[in-house]
Design a protein around this motif. Structure first.
Motif, PDB file in Angstrom:
ATOM      1  N   UNK A   1       0.821  -1.198   0.000  1.00 44.11           N
ATOM      2  CA  UNK A   1       0.000   0.000   0.000  1.00 44.11           C
ATOM      3  C   UNK A   1       0.859   1.253   0.000  1.00 44.11           C
ATOM      4  N   UNK A   2       0.305   2.293  -0.598  1.00 51.26           N
ATOM      5  CA  UNK A   2       0.952   3.587  -0.681  1.00 51.26           C
ATOM      6  C   UNK A   2      -0.018   4.605  -0.098  1.00 51.26           C
ATOM      7  N   UNK A   3       0.435   5.349   0.919  1.00 52.12           N
ATOM      8  CA  UNK A   3      -0.416   6.336   1.581  1.00 52.12           C
ATOM      9  C   UNK A   3       0.217   7.722   1.465  1.00 52.12           C
ATOM     10  N   UNK A   4      -0.626   8.724   1.302  1.00 46.26           N
ATOM     11  CA  UNK A   4      -0.205  10.122   1.363  1.00 46.26           C
ATOM     12  C   UNK A   4      -1.375  10.942   1.900  1.00 46.26           C
ATOM     13  N   UNK A   5      -1.308  12.242   1.770  1.00 44.61           N
ATOM     14  CA  UNK A   5      -2.347  13.113   2.328  1.00 44.61           C
ATOM     15  C   UNK A   5      -3.737  12.827   1.769  1.00 44.61           C
ATOM     16  N   UNK A   6      -3.836  12.272   0.587  1.00 41.90           N
ATOM     17  CA  UNK A   6      -5.128  11.997  -0.051  1.00 41.90           C
ATOM     18  C   UNK A   6      -5.778  10.720   0.438  1.00 41.90           C
ATOM     19  N   UNK A   7      -4.981   9.812   0.994  1.00 40.82           N
ATOM     20  CA  UNK A   7      -5.502   8.522   1.432  1.00 40.82           C
ATOM     21  C   UNK A   7      -4.540   7.405   1.101  1.00 40.82           C
ATOM     22  N   UNK A   8      -5.092   6.221   0.793  1.00 42.91           N
ATOM     23  CA  UNK A   8      -4.278   5.019   0.591  1.00 42.91           C
ATOM     24  C   UNK A   8      -4.722   4.268  -0.655  1.00 42.91           C
ATOM     25  N   UNK A   9      -3.751   3.785  -1.403  1.00 44.18           N
ATOM     26  CA  UNK A   9      -3.985   2.887  -2.534  1.00 44.18           C
ATOM     27  C   UNK A   9      -3.419   1.534  -2.128  1.00 44.18           C
ATOM     28  N   UNK A  10      -4.239   0.480  -2.213  1.00 44.17           N
ATOM     29  CA  UNK A  10      -3.794  -0.874  -1.885  1.00 44.17           C
ATOM     30  C   UNK A  10      -3.878  -1.758  -3.111  1.00 44.17           C
ATOM     31  N   UNK A  11      -2.874  -2.597  -3.296  1.00 43.59           N
ATOM     32  CA  UNK A  11      -2.980  -3.643  -4.313  1.00 43.59           C
ATOM     33  C   UNK A  11      -3.875  -4.714  -3.722  1.00 43.59           C
ATOM     34  N   UNK A  12      -4.960  -5.062  -4.390  1.00 44.71           N
ATOM     35  CA  UNK A  12      -5.778  -6.138  -3.861  1.00 44.71           C
ATOM     36  C   UNK A  12      -5.335  -7.479  -4.429  1.00 44.71           C
ATOM     37  N   UNK A  13      -4.865  -7.495  -5.664  1.00 44.31           N
ATOM     38  CA  UNK A  13      -4.456  -8.756  -6.271  1.00 44.31           C
ATOM     39  C   UNK A  13      -3.305  -8.517  -7.227  1.00 44.31           C
ATOM     40  N   UNK A  14      -2.267  -9.316  -7.086  1.00 41.30           N
ATOM     41  CA  UNK A  14      -1.139  -9.323  -8.011  1.00 41.30           C
ATOM     42  C   UNK A  14      -0.757 -10.785  -8.178  1.00 41.30           C
ATOM     43  N   UNK A  15      -1.018 -11.340  -9.358  1.00 40.75           N
ATOM     44  CA  UNK A  15      -0.798 -12.766  -9.608  1.00 40.75           C
ATOM     45  C   UNK A  15       0.627 -13.184  -9.308  1.00 40.75           C
ATOM     46  N   UNK A  16       1.600 -12.375  -9.678  1.00 36.39           N
ATOM     47  CA  UNK A  16       2.997 -12.768  -9.488  1.00 36.39           C
ATOM     48  C   UNK A  16       3.366 -12.896  -8.013  1.00 36.39           C
ATOM     49  N   UNK A  17       2.639 -12.246  -7.138  1.00 33.99           N
ATOM     50  CA  UNK A  17       2.948 -12.307  -5.705  1.00 33.99           C
ATOM     51  C   UNK A  17       2.371 -13.556  -5.040  1.00 33.99           C
ATOM     52  N   UNK A  18       1.424 -14.212  -5.690  1.00 30.32           N
ATOM     53  CA  UNK A  18       0.751 -15.358  -5.072  1.00 30.32           C
ATOM     54  C   UNK A  18       1.194 -16.695  -5.648  1.00 30.32           C
ATOM     55  N   UNK A  19       2.233 -16.710  -6.451  1.00 30.02           N
ATOM     56  CA  UNK A  19       2.779 -17.971  -6.953  1.00 30.02           C
ATOM     57  C   UNK A  19       1.781 -18.743  -7.786  1.00 30.02           C
ATOM     58  N   UNK A  20       1.482 -19.965  -7.375  1.00 29.56           N
ATOM     59  CA  UNK A  20       0.607 -20.838  -8.160  1.00 29.56           C
ATOM     60  C   UNK A  20      -0.864 -20.693  -7.777  1.00 29.56           C
ATOM     61  N   UNK A  21      -1.266 -19.530  -7.340  1.00 32.91           N
ATOM     62  CA  UNK A  21      -2.663 -19.286  -6.932  1.00 32.91           C
ATOM     63  C   UNK A  21      -3.629 -19.670  -8.034  1.00 32.91           C
ATOM     64  N   UNK A  22      -3.302 -19.383  -9.277  1.00 30.17           N
ATOM     65  CA  UNK A  22      -4.193 -19.693 -10.392  1.00 30.17           C
ATOM     66  C   UNK A  22      -4.954 -18.458 -10.835  1.00 30.17           C
ATOM     67  N   UNK A  23      -5.717 -18.630 -11.877  1.00 28.13           N
ATOM     68  CA  UNK A  23      -6.496 -17.519 -12.426  1.00 28.13           C
ATOM     69  C   UNK A  23      -7.783 -17.332 -11.623  1.00 28.13           C
ATOM     70  N   UNK A  24      -8.149 -16.070 -11.432  1.00 30.27           N
ATOM     71  CA  UNK A  24      -9.429 -15.785 -10.770  1.00 30.27           C
ATOM     72  C   UNK A  24     -10.568 -16.086 -11.724  1.00 30.27           C
ATOM     73  N   UNK A  25     -11.607 -16.769 -11.226  1.00 30.46           N
ATOM     74  CA  UNK A  25     -12.758 -17.119 -12.053  1.00 30.46           C
ATOM     75  C   UNK A  25     -14.035 -16.422 -11.580  1.00 30.46           C
ATOM     76  N   UNK A  26     -14.068 -15.977 -10.324  1.00 33.74           N
ATOM     77  CA  UNK A  26     -15.262 -15.317  -9.797  1.00 33.74           C
ATOM     78  C   UNK A  26     -14.855 -14.454  -8.609  1.00 33.74           C
ATOM     79  N   UNK A  27     -15.496 -13.282  -8.483  1.00 31.91           N
ATOM     80  CA  UNK A  27     -15.273 -12.394  -7.340  1.00 31.91           C
ATOM     81  C   UNK A  27     -16.635 -11.989  -6.787  1.00 31.91           C
ATOM     82  N   UNK A  28     -16.831 -12.170  -5.481  1.00 34.62           N
ATOM     83  CA  UNK A  28     -18.068 -11.780  -4.798  1.00 34.62           C
ATOM     84  C   UNK A  28     -17.746 -10.770  -3.714  1.00 34.62           C
ATOM     85  N   UNK A  29     -18.662  -9.859  -3.460  1.00 31.67           N
ATOM     86  CA  UNK A  29     -18.558  -8.948  -2.327  1.00 31.67           C
ATOM     87  C   UNK A  29     -19.787  -9.172  -1.458  1.00 31.67           C
ATOM     88  N   UNK A  30     -19.567  -9.392  -0.172  1.00 30.86           N
ATOM     89  CA  UNK A  30     -20.639  -9.599   0.783  1.00 30.86           C
ATOM     90  C   UNK A  30     -20.738  -8.379   1.684  1.00 30.86           C
TER      91      UNK A  30
END
Length: 185
Positions: free
Chosen positions: A25-54
């Motif tokens: 994450x990168x924060x400054x006076x405006x707020x924060x930007x977070x990476x939610x997903x980066x495939x290269x950081x999760x190794x063999x996680x695989x491709x995302x097929x569905x995303x839900x928000x509850x």
């Protein structure tokens, strides 16, 4: 405030394959930007097929559900108390329970067969994001256990009333008790 950068970090838990991830994450006076997903950081996680928000109100409990897909979960708004139960009979960590506070910037990588559950602990409610490596479908292989199973020793931060549909579904209340399945009670 000058720009502050927090690098991504990952740590293994006592459940085989269950990882806690702190997002870059990168924060400054405006707020924060977070990476939610980066495939290269999760190794063999695989491709995302569905995303839900509850969206869940204060004190609401969802889970414990262990589908046959890998999940990347986390809060994008508010906070939750996460609970993860290894229900894979062939796992070295079978029966282990891991709990943690989830806020924006923290995620959990949940392997197939590990049950995921959470309670919304923010007064304003919470938004919990699920990323799946397979699309969910009715009858998907998996398991579910009652989040109210006393034999698990799972203490939800906010008391749960089994008959309150704003707090927990009848289906989750009626799910099998893990402690009775394993004889650990």
């Amino acid at each position: 405030m000058s720009m502050q950068i927090t690098d991504m970090q990952s740590s293994q838990t006592s459940i085989e394959g269950l990882q806690i991830i702190t997002l870059k994450q990168v924060s400054d006076e405006r707020g924060t930007v977070r990476e939610f997903f980066r495939a290269s950081a999760l190794g063999d996680f695989g491709a995302l097929r569905q995303i839900n928000v509850t969206q869940s109100g204060y004190g609401a409990v969802r889970g414990l559900h262990g589908e046959s897909t890998t999940k990347l979960v986390g809060c994008v708004a508010g906070a939750a108390f996460g609970a993860y139960l290894d229900a894979r009979p062939d796992s070295a960590s079978y029966g282990k329970l891991v709990t943690l506070e989830l806020t924006a910037g923290t995620q959990v990588l949940v392997p197939p067969g590990v049950c995921n559950g959470f309670q919304s602990v923010s007064r304003e409610g919470s938004q919990y994001l699920y990323c799946f490596t397979d699309e969910w479908y009715p009858g998907m292989p998996g398991t579910a256990f009652s989040p109210l199973d006393e034999g698990l020793g799972l203490d939800w931060p906010i008391p749960v009333q089994a008959g309150d549909p704003a707090q927990i579904s009848a289906k989750d209340v009626a799910a099998a008790k893990f402690s009775e399945q394993t004889g650990s009670e």
